[in-house]
Each structure stands twice: as structure tokens, then as C-alpha cells.
Design an enzyme around this catalytic site. Structure first.
Site, PDB file in Angstrom:
ATOM      1  N   LEU A   1       3.667   6.843  -2.111  1.00  0.00           N
ATOM      2  CA  LEU A   1       4.978   7.084  -2.703  1.00  0.00           C
ATOM      3  C   LEU A   1       5.254   7.109  -4.018  1.00  0.00           C
ATOM      4  O   LEU A   1       6.162   7.595  -4.390  1.00  0.00           O
ATOM      5  CB  LEU A   1       5.987   5.967  -2.098  1.00  0.00           C
ATOM      6  CG  LEU A   1       6.252   6.163  -0.478  1.00  0.00           C
ATOM      7  CD1 LEU A   1       6.835   5.069   0.137  1.00  0.00           C
ATOM      8  CD2 LEU A   1       7.290   7.351  -0.450  1.00  0.00           C
TER       9      LEU A   1
ATOM     10  N   PHE B   1       0.824  -1.244   0.139  1.00  0.00           N
ATOM     11  CA  PHE B   1      -0.081  -0.127  -0.011  1.00  0.00           C
ATOM     12  C   PHE B   1       0.857   1.333   0.084  1.00  0.00           C
ATOM     13  O   PHE B   1       0.325   2.269  -0.221  1.00  0.00           O
ATOM     14  CB  PHE B   1      -1.184  -0.022   1.274  1.00  0.00           C
ATOM     15  CG  PHE B   1      -0.331   0.733   2.568  1.00  0.00           C
ATOM     16  CD1 PHE B   1       0.337  -0.312   3.299  1.00  0.00           C
ATOM     17  CD2 PHE B   1      -0.490   1.921   2.707  1.00  0.00           C
ATOM     18  CE1 PHE B   1       0.893   0.340   4.689  1.00  0.00           C
ATOM     19  CE2 PHE B   1       0.028   2.280   3.964  1.00  0.00           C
ATOM     20  CZ  PHE B   1       0.543   1.607   4.781  1.00  0.00           C
ATOM     21  N   LYS B   2       2.048   1.300   0.358  1.00  0.00           N
ATOM     22  CA  LYS B   2       3.098   2.299   0.292  1.00  0.00           C
ATOM     23  C   LYS B   2       3.168   2.974  -0.820  1.00  0.00           C
ATOM     24  O   LYS B   2       3.388   4.153  -1.091  1.00  0.00           O
ATOM     25  CB  LYS B   2       4.276   2.004   0.871  1.00  0.00           C
ATOM     26  CG  LYS B   2       4.582   1.082   2.158  1.00  0.00           C
ATOM     27  CD  LYS B   2       4.303   2.115   3.384  1.00  0.00           C
ATOM     28  CE  LYS B   2       4.761   1.449   4.608  1.00  0.00           C
ATOM     29  NZ  LYS B   2       4.239   0.191   4.882  1.00  0.00           N
ATOM     30  N   ASP B   3       2.762   2.347  -2.136  1.00  0.00           N
ATOM     31  CA  ASP B   3       2.990   2.719  -3.376  1.00  0.00           C
ATOM     32  C   ASP B   3       1.914   3.957  -3.641  1.00  0.00           C
ATOM     33  O   ASP B   3       2.170   5.099  -4.243  1.00  0.00           O
ATOM     34  CB  ASP B   3       2.629   1.815  -4.485  1.00  0.00           C
ATOM     35  CG  ASP B   3       3.869   0.867  -4.836  1.00  0.00           C
ATOM     36  OD1 ASP B   3       5.070   1.535  -4.515  1.00  0.00           O
ATOM     37  OD2 ASP B   3       3.621  -0.187  -5.130  1.00  0.00           O
TER      38      ASP B   3
ATOM     39  N   THR C   1       8.093   0.278   2.771  1.00  0.00           N
ATOM     40  CA  THR C   1       8.336   1.723   2.666  1.00  0.00           C
ATOM     41  C   THR C   1       9.566   1.840   1.850  1.00  0.00           C
ATOM     42  O   THR C   1       9.641   2.587   1.007  1.00  0.00           O
ATOM     43  CB  THR C   1       8.295   2.483   3.923  1.00  0.00           C
ATOM     44  OG1 THR C   1       7.196   2.477   4.612  1.00  0.00           O
ATOM     45  CG2 THR C   1       8.835   4.113   3.720  1.00  0.00           C
TER      46      THR C   1
END
Ligand SMILES: *Cc1c(COP(=O)(O)O)cnc(C)c1O
Length: 495
Positions: free
Chosen positions: A116, A111-113, A146
Site C-alpha cells: 500500500l 505487511f500491508k505497507d 489494510t
């Protein structure tokens, strides 16, 4: 709207400044001094838009000193062509009420995408406004996801350098390979001997050291953060909760008449904080369910009002949640204390001095009204993966399984059958070994054989970015002591 620091609210900056700086000089975190509130008309309008349109509308409310063109440029750049099937946050409905919000369709399968892919655009646009001509140095401490998402987002972005620190024994083999094989002229990766909290504390220390800051300045450089202490990470996460609400609205008026719950597998408290902010902005969220693994410091905090990191640290099969210092809780404490910066500063000071703090009875009560805290161990996590797969044919990763397990505990305890959004934070293929062991007795002797076996047995598709790793070349092999992180930064920057 301006941004104030959680430890000194007389510090007041614009969005561009908050994002480019990452953290306030005295160590506090930036938060908006007021939140946009969305009306029924806003939600109707948003429901008709695609993800890019929704993101633009919502983020404009937070980027007070960005022009419309700048927001447009950032959002389109981030969400066009970087997610499979062009839908960054689709929902899979299981049964009638479990809406699994799949946040892992981006380039690194976690989900960091969602944040980011956008942050580099926000950061470079911000830097042009507030520190023109300086090179931005991104330091990242990562528990696995991350780091790769930040490397991918910042790879070869002009006027930036990025350095990632990860705990050498604290990430999955796939996460490690993802980072160690990262391409790009401006990227640096270093494993450290220590756990995630050591990496995070080390990075925070470097950030707030004035001598280091000066040295960078002499070299026309400036630090910023891609961790969720940076407001530019949190704002994009609010978008997908609002977007999920809009998607569910299409199921008819009745479906959400009593609101809905959100379950988030939680480590640093960033993702669940974004869900809370969505609630604050007018999304009808009933309970925020905070799911932890065996590192259940947040479960205890929600239940007792005492935060205590003086406990054993466990390395689990959901490594991105192996955290004992949840840095974004600070923003929640600021909220719950009615923006009491002095009280927050004291709690954070107690935490760094003694590893513990206790909140007032009033804050504890408010926390309990908003949140339900629960946890489960590795065995229960694997059991949940197996159960979901055999009952619904749905394959989830270990972090999402922790969320599903705690959701089940919540329903059993409260009988609350409202529709619920479960944040699914990673592709099962990032943790293929554990996931395979949950659904089958078969094993394979290498990581990629495991991946293929998992695909065969479950008839699910291997994400393209994972497939591509099989032939990737390892570029980074360095391991440093946690005391030597600063040295590693200087070496990477050549200063
Ligand atoms: C980062 C991460 C989490 C924890 O999110 P926080 O915002 O740190 O609470 C959960 N699951 C996965 C897969 C992650 O990468």
C-alpha cells in the site's frame, strides 16, 4: 502480457486498466494471462540489487503498459524513506531453518505497507493513462491493517478520495486508534455494525452496482479498490518472496538445494497467493503452508475440497485473519482449474448463493500437493508467543504466532526440515495486550501503558509510528449499519 478476468477470460485489459478498475465488471478478478519466468541468471542479478532494484526488475514484468521511467518513479517513491532501517523486508533467522521475514517495518507496522505504499503510485500513474481527469474513489473494507495502510498510502494523494469501512467490534484498540486518527483532507473512516465479511460484501456490492457507477461518472469520479482483489496489491507482494529467496541464496549453494517452504498466516488468501505466484515464476518453493486461526475455513477446504462458510464466526486475537470469505482464493481456483472461467464463475456463484462449493477431485489433489493447511486457537497462539520468546528471545505478534504454530505442526507431521520462510505480518506492538499476556502476568490499565510495559519486560523497541499515536487526535467517530454503507459513501463524497 495482458490481464484477464477469472469469471470471463474474454475480458482482456492492460495493467493500467486492471489496476485503475480494481475488479472486472462482471465481478471477476484480474490475473495476468501469462507469468514472467525468472532464470538462474535473473536470480544472480537480482541478488546483487537492493530492494528498490529488485522491485523494479520484477514489477516491470507485470506492468506491461508502464514506461521504465514510470516504474522507476513508482518504486522509488514507495520504498525510499518510508521503512525503518531502509530495509523493507529483513529476515531474522531463528535456529537454522526458520527464516522470519519481517514485513512490518513500514509506517503502519503491518505487511500491508509493502503493497500500500506502492499502490497509490501505481494507481495514479494508471489513471493518467486510462481515465485522465477523473477523481479516483478508493473504497476499502478492512479487518484492521489494510485500512490504516491504505489511509497512510493515499493520504493527500492528488485526485483521490479514500473511504475505509471496518467492523466496529472486530479490530484491536491500536488498529482502531490508528484509523480514527488518520490525517488528510481526502480521507474518510467509518465503522460498521457487522463483521469483516459484511464490510467486504458491502464494498463489493457498491463496486458492481451500475447505478452507483453512473452517479459517480456524472460527478467525474471512478471507483477503485485498495483491497487485495486489486492486482496492484498482489504484484508488490510477490517481490518480497523473491527478495527473501535472493537473501537466502547468500547462505551458500547447499542451503537451498532442496528448495524451501513458505508459511503464511492467512485471511483473504492474498499474501499466500503472492507466494504461490513467486513459485510459479521460478522460485524453488516446496510447500506453501496456509495457517489459519479458529476461523479455519481454508484448513478445511485444503483438507476436504469443500469450501463452507456456513459456520460460526469467531472474533480472535489475530483479527486480521477473522475472515470466512477468502476473496483471493478465486484466483487460485482459476489457476488450479486450468483457467476455467465458467467453472470459477459457478463456484463463486454457489458461494454467494449457498455459502459453499466443492471442487473436483483433480483440483483437490493439486491443492493438496501445493499447500498444507493448518490452524490453531487463541490459547495455542499465546503459547507459541511465550515459547518463541523464552526459547529464542524473539517477540512476535499474534498472526505470526499462528504461522509459527502451524509450521511446528507441519514439521511434526511430515518431518520436513527444509529451510522455511515464515511471513511475519505485524509488529507485536499492534496487538500489545495479547502479546503482553503471553509473556507476562503483569497488566497495565491503558493501551499505551501496556505498550511501554511490553517494551520494558521484553527489552524490545516500540515502533515510532505506534509511539506517535499516543498523542494523536481522534477525528472519526461514525458507526453505520451495514445497509447504510452506500449512503455513507455519498455523504463523504458530497454527492
Ligand atoms: C491482512 C493480514 C493477514 C492476512 O493476509 P491475507 O493476505 O488477507 O491472507 C495476516 N496478518 C496480518 C497482520 C494482516 O494484517
Amino acid at each position: 502480457m495482458n490481464y484477464i478476468s477469472t469469471r470471463d477470460k474474454s475480458v482482456k485489459v492492460t495493467a493500467a486498466k486492471a489496476i485503475s478498475q480494481g475488479i472486472s465488471a462482471e465481478g471477476g478478478l484480474f490475473v495476468p494471462d501469462c507469468f514472467p519466468v525468472l532464470t538462474k541468471e535473473d536470480f544472480d542479478k537480482l541478488s546483487k540489487l537492493d530492494y528498490v532494484g529488485r522491485a523494479k526488475y520484477i514489477l516491470s514484468g507485470f506492468l506491461n503498459d508502464f514506461t521504465e521511467d514510470e516504474v522507476d518513479y513508482c518504486v522509488k517513491g514507495a520504498y525510499t524513506n518510508s521503512f525503518d532501517n531502509e530495509q523493507p523486508a529483513p529476515i531474522s533467522l531463528i535456529g537454522k531453518n526458520a527464516n522470519i521475514l519481517e514485513l512490518w517495518h513500514g509506517p503502519t507496522c503491518a505487511f500491508k505497507d509493502l503493497a500500500l505504499q506502492l499502490l497509490p503510485y501505481l494507481l495514479t500513474t494508471s489513471a493518467k493513462k486510462v481515465s485522465k481527469g477523473k477523481k479516483i474513489v478508493i473504497l476499502v473494507a478492512t479487518s484492521g491493517d489494510t485500512g490504516k495502510a491504505a489511509l497512510e498510502g493515499f493520504c493527500d494523494v492528488e485526485d483521490t478520495e479514500i473511504m475505509v469501512f471496518y467492523p466496529s467490534d472486530g479490530v484491536s484498540p491500536m488498529q482502531k486508534l490508528q484509523m480514527d486518527s488518520q490525517k488528510g483532507e481526502n480521507v474518510h473512516v467509518c465503522a460498521i455494525k457487522g463483521n469483516f465479511d459484511d464490510a467486504q460484501t458491502g464494498v463489493k456490492k457498491i463496486f458492481t452496482d451500475n447505478a452507483v457507477k453512473e452517479k459517480l461518472e456524472q460527478n467525474n469520479m471512478q471507483f477503485s479498490s485498495a483491497n487485495s482483489i486489486n492486482w496492484g496489491r498482489l504484484a508488490p507482494q510477490i517481490v518480497y518472496y523473491i527478495s527473501a529467496y535472493c537473501d537466502m541464496l547468500s547462505r551458500g549453494e547447499d542451503y537451498l538445494k532442496d528448495g524451501f517452504n513458505i508459511v503464511v498466516p492467512t485471511g483473504n488468501f492474498g499474501n499466500i497467493l503472492a507466494a504461490y505466484y513467486a513459485k510459479k515464476m521460478g522460485v524453488p518453493v516446496n510447500k506453501l503452508i496456509c495457517a489459519s486461526n479458529a476461523n479455519n475455513v481454508l484448513t478445511d477446504f485444503i483438507n476436504t475440497g469443500k469450501y463452507d462458510r456456513n459456520r460460526s464466526f469467531f472474533t480472535t486475537i489475530s483479527p486480521s485473519m477473522d475472515i470466512l470469505i477468502s476473496s483471493n482464493l478465486e484466483r487460485m481456483l482459476f489457476e488450479l482449474s486450468g483457467n476455467d472461467d465458467k467453472a470459477v464463475a459457478k463456484m463463486q456463484n454457489d458461494l454467494s448463493q449457498n455459502g459453499t462449493f466443492t471442487v473436483s477431485e483433480e483440483i483437490k489433489q493439486k491443492m493438496g500437493e501445493l499447500f498444507f493447511g493448518g490452524c490453531c486457537d487463541d490459547e495455542a497462539t499465546l503459547g507459541t508467543i511465550k515459547e518463541l520468546f523464552s526459547e529464542y528471545g524473539y517477540l512476535c505478534d499474534t498472526h505470526t504466532a499462528v504461522a509459527m504454530n502451524v509450521y511446528k505442526q507441519y514439521v511434526e507431521k511430515t518431518g520436513d526440515n527444509r529451510p522455511t520462510v515464515i511471513a511475519s505480518t505485524a509488529s507485536p506492538y499492534k496487538f500489545a495486550n495479547s502479546v503482553l499476556s503471553a509473556v507476562s502476568d503483569k497488566t497495565a490499565e491503558s493501551e499505551f501503558k501496556t505498550v511501554r510495559l511490553l517494551s520494558e519486560i521484553t527489552s524490545t523497541e516500540i515502533p515510532k509510528p505506534i509511539k506517535a499515536l499516543e498523542n494523536a487526535q481522534v477525528r472519526f467517530k461514525e458507526i453505520c449499519q451495514k445497509e447504510d454503507m452506500l449512503k455513507a459513501v455519498y455523504k463523504a463524497l458530497g454527492i
